[in-house]
Write a protein that holds these residues in place. Structure first.
Motif, PDB file in Angstrom:
ATOM      1  N   ALA A 186       0.810  -1.234  -0.441  1.00  7.52           N
ATOM      2  CA  ALA A 186      -0.334  -0.088  -0.155  1.00  7.52           C
ATOM      3  C   ALA A 186       0.669   1.280  -0.049  1.00  7.52           C
ATOM      4  N   ILE A 187       0.821   2.785  -1.113  1.00  6.90           N
ATOM      5  CA  ILE A 187       0.976   3.259  -1.587  1.00  6.90           C
ATOM      6  C   ILE A 187       0.472   4.354  -0.694  1.00  6.90           C
ATOM      7  N   SER A 188      -0.724   4.820  -0.979  1.00  8.73           N
ATOM      8  CA  SER A 188      -1.740   5.719  -0.157  1.00  8.73           C
ATOM      9  C   SER A 188      -2.994   5.424   0.465  1.00  8.73           C
ATOM     10  N   LEU A 189      -3.430   5.646   2.028  1.00  7.15           N
ATOM     11  CA  LEU A 189      -4.935   5.797   1.871  1.00  7.15           C
ATOM     12  C   LEU A 189      -5.680   6.379   1.406  1.00  7.15           C
ATOM     13  N   ILE A 190      -7.395   6.817   1.741  1.00  7.12           N
ATOM     14  CA  ILE A 190      -7.966   7.589   1.962  1.00  7.12           C
ATOM     15  C   ILE A 190      -9.056   7.226   3.040  1.00  7.12           C
ATOM     16  N   ILE A 191      -9.718   8.034   3.234  1.00  4.49           N
ATOM     17  CA  ILE A 191     -10.606   7.506   4.551  1.00  4.49           C
ATOM     18  C   ILE A 191     -11.399   8.914   4.005  1.00  4.49           C
ATOM     19  N   ILE A 192     -12.856   9.108   3.664  1.00  7.92           N
ATOM     20  CA  ILE A 192     -13.547  10.034   2.401  1.00  7.92           C
ATOM     21  C   ILE A 192     -14.420  10.698   3.744  1.00  7.92           C
ATOM     22  N   ARG A 193     -15.079  10.090   4.333  1.00  9.78           N
ATOM     23  CA  ARG A 193     -15.566  10.377   4.995  1.00  9.78           C
ATOM     24  C   ARG A 193     -14.941  11.363   6.802  1.00  9.78           C
TER      25      ARG A 193
END
Length: 125
Positions: free
Chosen positions: A47-54
């Motif tokens: 994994a290189i990047s994560l997003i938790i939109i909420r």
């Protein structure tokens, strides 16, 4: 069921930029943790990047922090998570996947349930 599809890969010279997109169908991306993974030749997928939109939270592996930007948007066609990649280097070469996992997912690929088919990025002269 959530389905993901990546686009935007290609061949780019060192120092160049690419923008990858992960489009969703069958669900909303803000119900999940969305991650971009990369599998370099001969190496394990990471994994290189994560997003938790909420929450508006974005996270990066050290090797890409400051060069890559993850973002999301929603329009009439559905949800998309983009990965803007700048100042690309040959070590960024690999197959890039987007993945969706339940709340609490982080850097371990085993936590992710939904996967796209991948898109090839090659950084070379």
């Amino acid at each position: 069921q959530l389905q993901l599809a990546e686009s935007g890969g290609g061949l780019v010279h060192p120092g160049g930029s690419l923008r990858l997109s992960c489009t969703a169908s069958g669900g909303f991306l803000d119900d999940y943790v969305i991650a971009w993974f990369r599998q370099a030749p001969g190496k394990e997928r990471e994994a290189i990047s994560l997003i938790i939109i909420r929450e508006g939270g974005t996270y990066y592996r050290d090797s890409v922090r400051g060069r890559f930007t993850i973002s999301s948007f929603r329009d009439g066609a559905g949800d998309t998570v983009d990965l803007q990649m700048d100042s690309l280097i040959p070590e960024d070469t690999g197959v890039y996947y987007c993945a969706g996992g339940p709340w609490g997912s982080s850097w371990n690929e085993k936590q992710y349930t939904f996967w796209g088919q991948g898109t090839q990025v090659t950084v070379s002269t």
